[in-house]
Design an enzyme around this catalytic site. Structure first.
Site, PDB file in Angstrom:
ATOM      1  N   HIS A 185      -6.857 -10.836  -0.502  1.00  0.00           N
ATOM      2  CA  HIS A 185      -5.878 -11.972  -0.615  1.00  0.00           C
ATOM      3  C   HIS A 185      -6.148 -12.720  -1.858  1.00  0.00           C
ATOM      4  O   HIS A 185      -5.140 -13.294  -2.583  1.00  0.00           O
ATOM      5  CB  HIS A 185      -5.997 -13.010   0.538  1.00  0.00           C
ATOM      6  CG  HIS A 185      -5.258 -14.220   0.778  1.00  0.00           C
ATOM      7  ND1 HIS A 185      -3.754 -13.851   0.982  1.00  0.00           N
ATOM      8  CD2 HIS A 185      -5.225 -15.498   0.522  1.00  0.00           C
ATOM      9  CE1 HIS A 185      -3.320 -15.225   1.035  1.00  0.00           C
ATOM     10  NE2 HIS A 185      -4.116 -16.135   0.807  1.00  0.00           N
ATOM     11  N   GLU A 186      -7.195 -12.946  -2.213  1.00  0.00           N
ATOM     12  CA  GLU A 186      -7.627 -13.774  -3.421  1.00  0.00           C
ATOM     13  C   GLU A 186      -7.164 -13.154  -4.760  1.00  0.00           C
ATOM     14  O   GLU A 186      -6.802 -13.616  -5.642  1.00  0.00           O
ATOM     15  CB  GLU A 186      -9.044 -14.113  -3.484  1.00  0.00           C
ATOM     16  CG  GLU A 186      -9.685 -15.037  -2.495  1.00  0.00           C
ATOM     17  CD  GLU A 186      -8.980 -16.198  -2.602  1.00  0.00           C
ATOM     18  OE1 GLU A 186      -8.601 -16.762  -3.903  1.00  0.00           O
ATOM     19  OE2 GLU A 186      -8.477 -17.002  -1.443  1.00  0.00           O
ATOM     20  N   LEU A 195      -5.798   5.372   2.008  1.00  0.00           N
ATOM     21  CA  LEU A 195      -5.771   4.563   3.227  1.00  0.00           C
ATOM     22  C   LEU A 195      -4.865   4.641   4.473  1.00  0.00           C
ATOM     23  O   LEU A 195      -5.246   4.048   5.430  1.00  0.00           O
ATOM     24  CB  LEU A 195      -5.485   2.988   2.750  1.00  0.00           C
ATOM     25  CG  LEU A 195      -6.514   2.641   1.682  1.00  0.00           C
ATOM     26  CD1 LEU A 195      -6.218   1.283   0.948  1.00  0.00           C
ATOM     27  CD2 LEU A 195      -8.026   2.539   2.342  1.00  0.00           C
ATOM     28  N   GLY A 196      -3.812   5.295   4.237  1.00  0.00           N
ATOM     29  CA  GLY A 196      -2.796   5.738   5.261  1.00  0.00           C
ATOM     30  C   GLY A 196      -3.376   6.078   6.615  1.00  0.00           C
ATOM     31  O   GLY A 196      -3.297   5.551   7.459  1.00  0.00           O
ATOM     32  N   LEU A 197      -4.060   7.230   6.534  1.00  0.00           N
ATOM     33  CA  LEU A 197      -4.700   7.643   7.710  1.00  0.00           C
ATOM     34  C   LEU A 197      -6.038   6.720   8.112  1.00  0.00           C
ATOM     35  O   LEU A 197      -6.279   7.078   9.561  1.00  0.00           O
ATOM     36  CB  LEU A 197      -5.141   9.345   7.352  1.00  0.00           C
ATOM     37  CG  LEU A 197      -4.160  10.255   7.225  1.00  0.00           C
ATOM     38  CD1 LEU A 197      -5.019  11.568   6.850  1.00  0.00           C
ATOM     39  CD2 LEU A 197      -3.199  10.055   8.586  1.00  0.00           C
ATOM     40  N   ASN A 252       3.165  11.578   5.940  1.00  0.00           N
ATOM     41  CA  ASN A 252       2.360  12.594   5.495  1.00  0.00           C
ATOM     42  C   ASN A 252       2.701  13.961   5.787  1.00  0.00           C
ATOM     43  O   ASN A 252       2.694  14.958   4.935  1.00  0.00           O
ATOM     44  CB  ASN A 252       0.908  12.385   6.039  1.00  0.00           C
ATOM     45  CG  ASN A 252       0.070  11.293   5.248  1.00  0.00           C
ATOM     46  OD1 ASN A 252       0.495  10.985   4.236  1.00  0.00           O
ATOM     47  ND2 ASN A 252      -1.386  11.246   5.665  1.00  0.00           N
ATOM     48  N   ARG A 263      -9.443  11.375  -0.198  1.00  0.00           N
ATOM     49  CA  ARG A 263      -8.278  12.335  -0.557  1.00  0.00           C
ATOM     50  C   ARG A 263      -8.693  13.636  -0.609  1.00  0.00           C
ATOM     51  O   ARG A 263      -9.739  13.873  -1.754  1.00  0.00           O
ATOM     52  CB  ARG A 263      -7.584  11.659  -1.743  1.00  0.00           C
ATOM     53  CG  ARG A 263      -6.762  10.535  -1.389  1.00  0.00           C
ATOM     54  CD  ARG A 263      -5.936  10.122  -2.829  1.00  0.00           C
ATOM     55  NE  ARG A 263      -6.949   9.695  -3.964  1.00  0.00           N
ATOM     56  CZ  ARG A 263      -6.403   9.354  -5.010  1.00  0.00           C
ATOM     57  NH1 ARG A 263      -5.316   9.316  -5.364  1.00  0.00           N
ATOM     58  NH2 ARG A 263      -7.172   9.021  -5.987  1.00  0.00           N
TER      59      ARG A 263
END
Length: 459
Positions: free
Chosen positions: A250-251, A420-422, A361, A406
């Site tokens: 967030h920062e 990060l998707g899976l 995917n 990956r």
């Protein structure tokens, strides 16, 4: 804090349990003959003593009855009620004089009477034997015994004393039952600990050993308390880590927003160059990465999304429409087989994001076809996404759910993304107390299977 009582130790519980179990079985089996003996044996009743006294007096008055030709007359008689009675006359050596056939029961009774050193009566299975009545004739000692048919009712448990093989079998079964109870008592907390450990390993950080196990006053209870303390520490550490990652992400958006604003002002002033284009591209990549990190953080922390009981097709409606459109654009086909009657409790946005990542995917790596299907049983819902792409190496099937991983196989790094998707998909499934696994199919392709409970427990 548990008191340091040595009798609360598991060692003493095991020792006392097995010792009491074996002692109880041995005591029951050993006491049966003694109980039977005490029940069947009693002092000679006066009525039967009078019968023997009457016959002995007759012999004393008529000594000729002791002659061999007259002895058979002493074999039968009448008791005080007029019933038939068999009489046995023995000499001072215990030899029966008036009968050539003597039962084993009578021989046993002679030994019992000798041990008792007094006249007694003993109830056998179907006869009552009593005596001896001692008298003398012409300076010689004789003993008189009586036997009469009598099927006296006996307590039911004496059946076991007469059937020793059956008693041994029942003793083995009883000891097995008692030891089974002890094993269950000791194994139940171990099973609870195992289930909690497995749940913690799957990512269910809120899972704890039940209160009944933790309240035990032996080593099992101490282990459960220690396990729960460890789980609390792990949950706090992981949640703090996820919050830190979310806070940092967030920062990072603040300077990134300023950078994008500066780029926009430069464009407005007519400044164009290859360097500015590259900076803009990298800024957009950073923005997307930060968004993925924030999403992963929110899902892992189980952000306050409202649970709903809804149809699966309703939850995935927009995701499936978008996936169909994306597949068409790439010249591929999405096959949907989801029963409209499937309805269960879930987190709609979280589950949608998980399925969306899987479909994207699958479409990316499929050659021609992507399939999504689902079925529901009484307590579970299964969702399967598969494609006809190149698949993965066996050692990569579990690793693909790790953040930033990956694969180096046919599903290579050229596709972009940050891995990060899976990881987000797995976190979303764990938020439902579900399970997810990837497998290869023949001849090629990847199958991802999701298994969800129909009702969410308290997280």
């Amino acid at each position: 804090m548990l008191k340091n009582n040595p009798f609360n130790r598991l060692f003493f519980k095991l020792l006392l349990g097995f010792w009491l179990c074996s002692s109880l079985i041995i005591a029951l089996v050993s006491l049966l003959p003694l109980l039977q003996q005490n029940h069947d044996r009693s002092p000679l009743p006066p009525s039967l003593e009078r019968v023997l006294n009457k016959v002995a007096t007759r012999i004393q008055q008529q000594p000729q009855l002791l002659e061999s030709k007259n002895l058979q007359r002493l074999h039968r008689g009448r008791d005080h009620n007029g019933g038939p009675i068999r009489l046995y006359l023995t000499d001072d050596e215990g030899k029966v004089l008036n009968s050539k056939r003597v039962s084993r029961g009578f021989r046993r009774f002679q030994l019992m009477a000798e041990e008792a050193n007094q006249p007694i009566s003993h109830q056998f299975r179907d006869e009552l034997i009593f005596g001896p009545y001692t008298f003398d004739v012409n300076g010689k000692n004789y003993q008189l015994f009586g036997r009469l048919p009598d099927n006296h009712p006996r307590p039911w448990f004496f059946f076991f004393a007469d059937n020793k093989l059956l008693t041994a079998g029942l003793a083995i079964l009883l000891s097995g039952f008692l030891c089974g109870l002890l094993a269950w008592y000791l194994g139940k907390p171990l099973r609870s600990l195992k289930l909690s450990a497995n749940a913690l390993a799957r990512g269910d950080l809120a899972n704890r050993v039940d209160a009944a196990t933790a309240s035990r006053r032996d080593e099992m209870g101490q282990l459960a308390v220690a396990f729960n303390g460890m789980a609390d520490a792990i949950e706090t550490m992981v949640n703090n880590q996820q919050r830190l990652m979310g806070d940092i992400s967030h920062e990072l958006r603040t300077p990134l927003t300023r950078l994008q604003l500066s780029l926009a002002l430069a464009r407005k002033k007519g400044q164009h160059s290859t360097e500015l284009d590259r900076i803009e591209y990298e800024a957009l990549q950073q923005e997307a990465l930060i968004s993925e990190l924030l999403t992963l953080s929110r899902v892992r922390l189980n952000a306050t999304e409202k649970r709903l009981t809804a149809e699966l097709t309703e939850t995935l409606s927009q995701v499936l429409d978008d996936a169909e459109f994306e597949a068409e654009q790439q010249g591929k086909q999405l096959h949907i087989n989801i029963d409209e009657s499937i309805c269960f409790e879930h987190l709609p946005k979280t589950l949608s994001r998980a399925i969306e990542n899987l479909l994207r995917n699958a479409i990316r790596y499929a050659e021609e076809n992507v399939y999504i299907e689902s079925k529901q049983t009484k307590h579970r819902v299964s969702i399967v996404v598969k494609d006809d792409g190149p698949g993965l190496a066996e050692e990569e099937l579990d690793a693909i759910f790790t953040p930033f991983y990956r694969p180096d196989s046919s599903r290579d790094r050229e596709s972009g993304g940050w891995g990060l998707g899976l990881a987000i998909t797995q976190a979303a499934i764990y938020a439902h107390n579900g399970q997810i696994a990837a497998t290869n199919q023949q001849p090629h392709g990847l199958v991802v299977t999701i298994d969800l409970p129909t009702q969410l427990s308290t997280l």
